[in-house]
Design an enzyme around this catalytic site. Structure first.
Site, short mmCIF file in Angstrom:
data_model
loop_
_atom_site.label_atom_id
_atom_site.label_comp_id
_atom_site.label_asym_id
_atom_site.label_seq_id
_atom_site.Cartn_x
_atom_site.Cartn_y
_atom_site.Cartn_z
N LYS A 10 0.84 -1.20 0.00
CA LYS A 10 0.00 0.00 0.00
C LYS A 10 0.87 1.25 0.00
O LYS A 10 0.61 2.21 -0.74
CB LYS A 10 -0.92 -0.01 1.23
CG LYS A 10 -2.02 -1.06 1.11
CD LYS A 10 -2.80 -1.29 2.41
CE LYS A 10 -3.76 -2.48 2.23
NZ LYS A 10 -4.50 -2.85 3.44
N GLN A 24 -4.67 -1.61 9.63
CA GLN A 24 -4.57 -2.94 9.02
C GLN A 24 -5.18 -3.99 9.95
O GLN A 24 -4.88 -4.04 11.13
CB GLN A 24 -3.10 -3.26 8.72
CG GLN A 24 -2.87 -4.54 7.95
CD GLN A 24 -3.44 -4.53 6.53
OE1 GLN A 24 -3.56 -3.49 5.89
NE2 GLN A 24 -3.82 -5.69 6.04
N ASP A 73 -11.10 2.78 3.91
CA ASP A 73 -11.41 1.35 3.79
C ASP A 73 -12.90 1.13 3.53
O ASP A 73 -13.30 0.05 3.09
CB ASP A 73 -11.07 0.63 5.11
CG ASP A 73 -9.76 -0.14 5.06
OD1 ASP A 73 -9.40 -0.64 3.98
OD2 ASP A 73 -9.12 -0.26 6.13
#
Ligand code: GUN
Length: 283
Positions: free
Chosen positions: A53, A97, A120
């Site tokens: 990422k 995460q 997200d």
């Protein structure tokens, strides 16, 4: 019949080239999109994903801030960090995460991220907006899947989409996105009786069960589109998916490979959300 490959790596590269230009334009206006990625602990798979990422951000000019926290981090400490980032004007997106260590309640953490920085698309406000078809941050993997299907001009309206898997990250939202596109959606999961009876009716089959090669050739209707969300490492070090690619490619019309399918598109849609956030709240 041998299926046409939906190449997620190629599609990602094309989209990322376009995004690079968008970021350049923003930077000329004095706005550098910023993404904060928090990783708690040292899970090797999570570390690999997070590095991917970060690299993708740097390649297109998004500023990425990596925050590494100890495995023993408390929920209160993580919340304090999120509060800080929620207030930081140079940060447009916050990604924690997952999975998190067991002492931390994941849902509590997701709900602490400002919905305006929830790139997200996991916050209940964004999920609710997605369900009601409003403007929001869409979850990255489901959004990437829709983009892959659309890239091949595959008809969605009126088609039967069968989703195998019901995770909050992929299975549940991807079904909702296809419903928003006027598909008829069936959800299957690990407790579904006679899975094959459902999957073999799918015009578009989404394999997101987390079970290696669950979907064999006989599970697939001839001419179907098959999207493989699984990622498993074989003993020889190679990656494979939830779909038995060699068998299924002989029946499907379109298929996504692993690697080089859904994975790169997930990161691409994260970049997209971060840019959208900067445009929406700062430009
Ligand atoms: N862990 C596995 N996939 C994801 C994802 O898309 N977002 C976050 N935050 N964690 C994950």
């Amino acid at each position: 019949m041998t299926a046409q490959i939906i190449n997620g790596k190629e599609l990602s590269q094309k989209k990322r080239e376009e995004m690079k230009i968008e970021v350049e334009t923003l930077r000329k206006q004095g706005i550098t999109p910023g993404l904060a990625v928090i990783i708690v602990g040292t899970d090797p798979a999570s570390q690999t994903y997070v590095r991917g990422k970060q690299r993708a951000c740097e390649e297109i000019g998004i500023q990425s801030l990596l925050i590494e926290m100890k495995e023993s981090t408390t929920e209160a400490q993580l919340i304090a960090k999120i509060d800080e980032l929620n207030k930081e004007d140079s940060i447009d997106g916050i990604l924690v995460q997952l999975p998190l260590p067991s002492q931390i309640n994941e849902q509590a953490i997701i709900e602490k991220i400002s919905p305006n920085k929830d790139v997200d698309g996991f916050h209940p406000i964004n999920i609710g907006r997605m369900m009601t078809g409003q403007d929001c941050f869409l979850p990255c993997t489901p959004h990437g899947i829709i983009e892959m299907v659309k890239s091949k001009q595959i008809d969605i309206e009126g088609k039967h989409v069968v989703v195998v898997g019901r995770s909050n990250i992929v299975g549940k939202p991807v079904g909702q996105l296809f419903l928003n596109e006027h598909a008829t959606v069936t959800y299957c999961h690990s407790r579904t009786n006679d899975l094959k009876a459902y999957t073999s009716q799918a015009d578009i089959l989404i394999a997101a069960a987390g079970k290696q090669h669950l979907i064999q050739g006989e599970y697939v209707k001839r001419g179907a589109t098959v999207i493989d969300v699984g990622i498993h490492r074989l003993e020889n070090g190679k990656l494979t998916g939830d779909v038995n690619f060699d068998e299924v490619k002989e029946k499907a019309a379109y298929i996504t490979p692993v690697p080089g399918g859904v994975g790169p598109m997930t990161i691409t849609m994260l970049l997209h959300n971060t840019i959208q956030s900067a445009k929406r709240f700062r430009a």
